[in-house]
Structures are given as C-alpha cells and as structure tokens.
Design a protein around this motif. Structure first.
Motif, short mmCIF file in Angstrom:
data_model
loop_
_atom_site.label_atom_id
_atom_site.label_comp_id
_atom_site.label_asym_id
_atom_site.label_seq_id
_atom_site.Cartn_x
_atom_site.Cartn_y
_atom_site.Cartn_z
N ASN A 112 -30.56 -26.32 -2.14
CA ASN A 112 -30.58 -27.57 -2.96
C ASN A 112 -31.77 -28.23 -3.16
O ASN A 112 -32.48 -28.83 -2.29
CB ASN A 112 -29.39 -28.69 -2.33
CG ASN A 112 -29.08 -29.93 -3.07
OD1 ASN A 112 -29.74 -30.64 -3.38
ND2 ASN A 112 -27.83 -29.91 -3.29
N ASN B 253 -19.00 -21.95 -1.16
CA ASN B 253 -20.48 -22.02 -0.23
C ASN B 253 -20.40 -22.93 1.09
O ASN B 253 -19.54 -24.07 0.99
CB ASN B 253 -21.20 -22.93 -1.94
CG ASN B 253 -22.60 -23.79 -0.50
OD1 ASN B 253 -24.23 -23.11 -0.44
ND2 ASN B 253 -22.58 -25.09 0.14
N SER B 254 -21.19 -22.56 2.08
CA SER B 254 -21.06 -23.48 2.96
C SER B 254 -22.97 -23.76 3.97
O SER B 254 -23.86 -22.83 3.37
CB SER B 254 -20.37 -22.83 4.89
OG SER B 254 -20.64 -23.97 5.42
N LEU C 125 -20.86 -29.10 -13.55
CA LEU C 125 -19.76 -29.24 -12.56
C LEU C 125 -19.17 -30.19 -13.60
O LEU C 125 -18.67 -30.27 -14.45
CB LEU C 125 -20.66 -31.16 -11.88
CG LEU C 125 -21.61 -31.28 -11.76
CD1 LEU C 125 -22.24 -32.29 -11.12
CD2 LEU C 125 -21.88 -30.10 -10.12
N VAL D 96 -16.22 -26.03 2.08
CA VAL D 96 -15.66 -26.21 3.51
C VAL D 96 -16.59 -25.92 4.48
O VAL D 96 -17.56 -26.32 3.92
CB VAL D 96 -15.36 -23.98 3.29
CG1 VAL D 96 -14.54 -23.55 2.33
CG2 VAL D 96 -16.60 -23.32 3.40
N VAL E 116 -18.10 -25.58 -10.95
CA VAL E 116 -18.01 -25.64 -9.37
C VAL E 116 -17.13 -26.94 -9.52
O VAL E 116 -16.32 -27.79 -10.36
CB VAL E 116 -19.94 -27.29 -9.24
CG1 VAL E 116 -19.11 -27.94 -8.36
CG2 VAL E 116 -20.56 -26.49 -9.57
O1 LIG Z 1 -22.77 -28.63 -6.89
C1 LIG Z 1 -23.06 -28.49 -5.61
O2 LIG Z 1 -22.98 -27.77 -4.42
C2 LIG Z 1 -22.02 -28.69 -4.78
C3 LIG Z 1 -20.89 -29.76 -5.90
C4 LIG Z 1 -19.31 -30.38 -5.41
O3 LIG Z 1 -18.17 -30.60 -5.33
N1 LIG Z 1 -20.17 -30.43 -3.37
C5 LIG Z 1 -20.47 -29.44 -2.84
O4 LIG Z 1 -21.17 -30.57 -1.38
N2 LIG Z 1 -22.24 -29.45 -3.41
C6 LIG Z 1 -23.38 -29.23 -2.36
O5 LIG Z 1 -22.87 -28.45 -1.90
C7 LIG Z 1 -23.27 -28.50 -0.79
C8 LIG Z 1 -22.57 -28.76 0.35
O6 LIG Z 1 -23.04 -28.65 1.38
P1 LIG Z 1 -22.20 -28.73 3.05
O7 LIG Z 1 -21.28 -29.45 2.77
O8 LIG Z 1 -24.07 -28.67 4.22
O9 LIG Z 1 -21.64 -27.43 3.12
C9 LIG Z 1 -24.61 -29.51 -0.57
O10 LIG Z 1 -25.40 -29.07 -1.37
C10 LIG Z 1 -24.41 -29.72 -1.67
O11 LIG Z 1 -24.94 -31.19 -2.47
#
Ligand SMILES: O=C(O)c1cc(=O)[nH]c(=O)n1[C@@H]1O[C@H](COP(=O)(O)O)[C@@H](O)[C@H]1O
Length: 274
Positions: A60, A237-238, A145, A213, A187
């Motif tokens: 990110n 993604n995590s 998004l 997650v 997303v």
């Molecule tokens: O576009 C994204 O990746 C994203 C969209 C969304 O709706 N929510 C979201 O959490 N993200 C990104 O996904 C990652 C989530 O991180 P964790 O919550 O640590 O797993 C971060 O980089 C957020 O910026």
C-alpha cells in the motif's frame, strides 16, 4: 498476468491469499532498524517466508510515501525483488488513484510503464475518463473500489438512488462499459458479508480483491460462501494479520505460520470448485 494464469496459480498453490505489505517503520522489529534499508529488509524476509503460500502481494503506497524518497526506493526495490525472485506473483499497487484524464495517464505511466506492476487500485468517483487511461496498457489490471471494508462505506457507497440502486451497484454496472472481466477487478471488503451475493448478481465472473480479513474481522467463510465463483474469483488480502504477528527476530517465521493458517482454510474452501 491474465485471468487464466491467476486461476492456474490459485489451483497450484491452493491459495487465493494476498499478503499486504503495509510496512510501517514504527511496527517492524527493532533489530531491523540497524539495517541500511529496514523497510526493504522487512519486506524481503516476509516475502521469502510467504511466497509459496500466496498468489499476490499488495504494497500500500501510503506506507511508503509517508517516508519520502526513502520510502519510494523501498517500494521500488520490493516490487523488483518480487518480480525477479517470484515472477508468478501478482503485484497490486494499492494507490487508490484517479484524476482527470491527463493526470490519470501519468499515474498509469508510473505504475505500468515505470514500474511494470500488474495492477493498481483506482477510485471510481471521477468517472470514466479518470479510469480509462489505466486501461490502455495491455495485460495490466484496474482494480476499482466498489464496496469498501470500512464504516464510511455507508456514507456514499451503500446509499440508494430513487430507483433503489445503491451507489456501489451503479459503479459495478457502469464500469463494465469500460472494460471486461479480463482487465478489471473490484474491491469488496470482507466485512460486507452477504452483500457479496448482490455483487455476484452484477459481476458473476470478475475477480474481486477482498481486504478486511484478519485485523478488520471479516469472515473468510462468508466471503467464500457468497463470493466464490467457478474460477475462485477472489483474491483475499491480509496485511497486519500476517506481517505483524511477532516483533522478535522470529517475525518472518511467525508471518509464515499465520499465512499457513489462512492458506489451509483457503485450500478447504477451494474443494468446493476444484
Ligand atoms: O483497496 C484496498 O486494498 C482496501 C480497500 C478496503 O475497502 N479496505 C482496505 O482495508 N483496503 C486496504 O487493505 C489493507 C488491509 O489491511 P489489514 O486490515 O491490516 O489486513 C490496507 O492496505 C487497506 O488500505
């Protein structure tokens, strides 16, 4: 990388995990601060420990840009390291870009020409001419998004127009005029549960990038139950839930263990389609 290659990787690794490289200098193990390039050293160790368990990495940009030039160099080195050592990995530049056409074209040049990254996250708010410049690169993906994981998704995305259509549904419908499922993903936050059912009515075949997650508490079971399609269609993604489970010298081993746990759950879920 095309949709079929992505699915082949998912089948081979029995995983649709994306490890989020949200690397924060304030959260990495202290011993790494002695390194010349602590952010890159951390990323390299995490990547080497998890590459056989995941199919994608998502750095990110906020985490890198917050460190100025040093952060940008760490970002570039991380991308090059993945491309050189693990060329089967799908790389997502999580930048959430989008601007008037000529400016979007410069963003697209940054990620697709200069860095040769597979995909970039894009915000749909400014409409067609802010998104299409990203679509002029053969083999590259826009990840738009649609319905985000955060509380603020209620402020705009979940509001309805007079016909009862929610804004995220309009985004899904309208954007299909710009690109097919071979060039565009969406997303959708893992915290959105049953909304995946409604989303699959509009985009049955697209890949969805699903963050939320782990640290944000979204349910992998629910995401799979309502969101999985015949070619998986999910990249989950995590970030914090994998990269920060341990702050000692054994952080990479711990990250591997966390990734292994998620991958095992994914292998179980994939039995439904493989
Ligand atoms: O576009 C994204 O990746 C994203 C969209 C969304 O709706 N929510 C979201 O959490 N993200 C990104 O996904 C990652 C989530 O991180 P964790 O919550 O640590 O797993 C971060 O980089 C957020 O910026």
């Amino acid at each position: 990388m095309d949709k079929q290659q992505l699915f082949e990787n998912i089948k081979r690794k029995k995983s649709f995990l994306c490890v989020g490289l949200d690397t924060d200098i304030k959260k990495i193990p202290e011993h790494l601060l002695k390194e010349e390039e602590p952010i890159f050293a951390f990323n390299k160790a995490i990547i080497d420990a998890t590459a056989d368990l995941c199919i994608a990495y998502k750095p990110n940009l906020a985490f890198y840009e917050s460190m100025g030039v040093k952060g940008w160099i760490a970002f570039e080195k991380t991308v090059q390291y993945i491309k050189k050592n693990y060329p089967d990995q799908f790389i997502i530049a999580d930048a959430k870009r989008g601007d008037i056409g000529n400016t979007s074209a410069m963003y697209a040049r940054t990620f697709f020409e200069e860095l040769n990254i597979d995909s970039v996250t894009v915000a749909p708010y400014m409409g067609e001419d802010s998104v299409t410049p990203f679509l002029t690169y053969e083999g590259k993906w826009v990840i738009l998004l649609a319905l985000t994981s955060n509380k603020g998704s209620h402020d705009f995305q979940l509001t309805e127009d007079v016909n009862g259509e929610r804004l995220f549904e309009k985004v899904l419908r309208k954007s299909q005029e710009w690109a097919s499922e071979d060039r565009m993903m969406y997303v959708v936050g893992a915290t959105q549960g049953r909304a995946f059912e409604d989303i699959r009515k509009i985009v049955p075949n697209h890949f969805l990038l699903v963050p939320g997650v782990g640290a944000q508490g979204g349910s992998l079971d629910e995401v799979c139950k309502y969101g999985m399609n015949s070619t998986c269609g999910l990249i989950v993604n995590s970030s914090r839930g994998i990269i920060y489970v341990d702050k000692t010298e054994k952080f990479a081993e711990a990250a591997r263990k966390a990734a292994q746990e998620v991958q095992a759950q994914m292998a179980e879920q994939l039995k439904a389609i493989l």
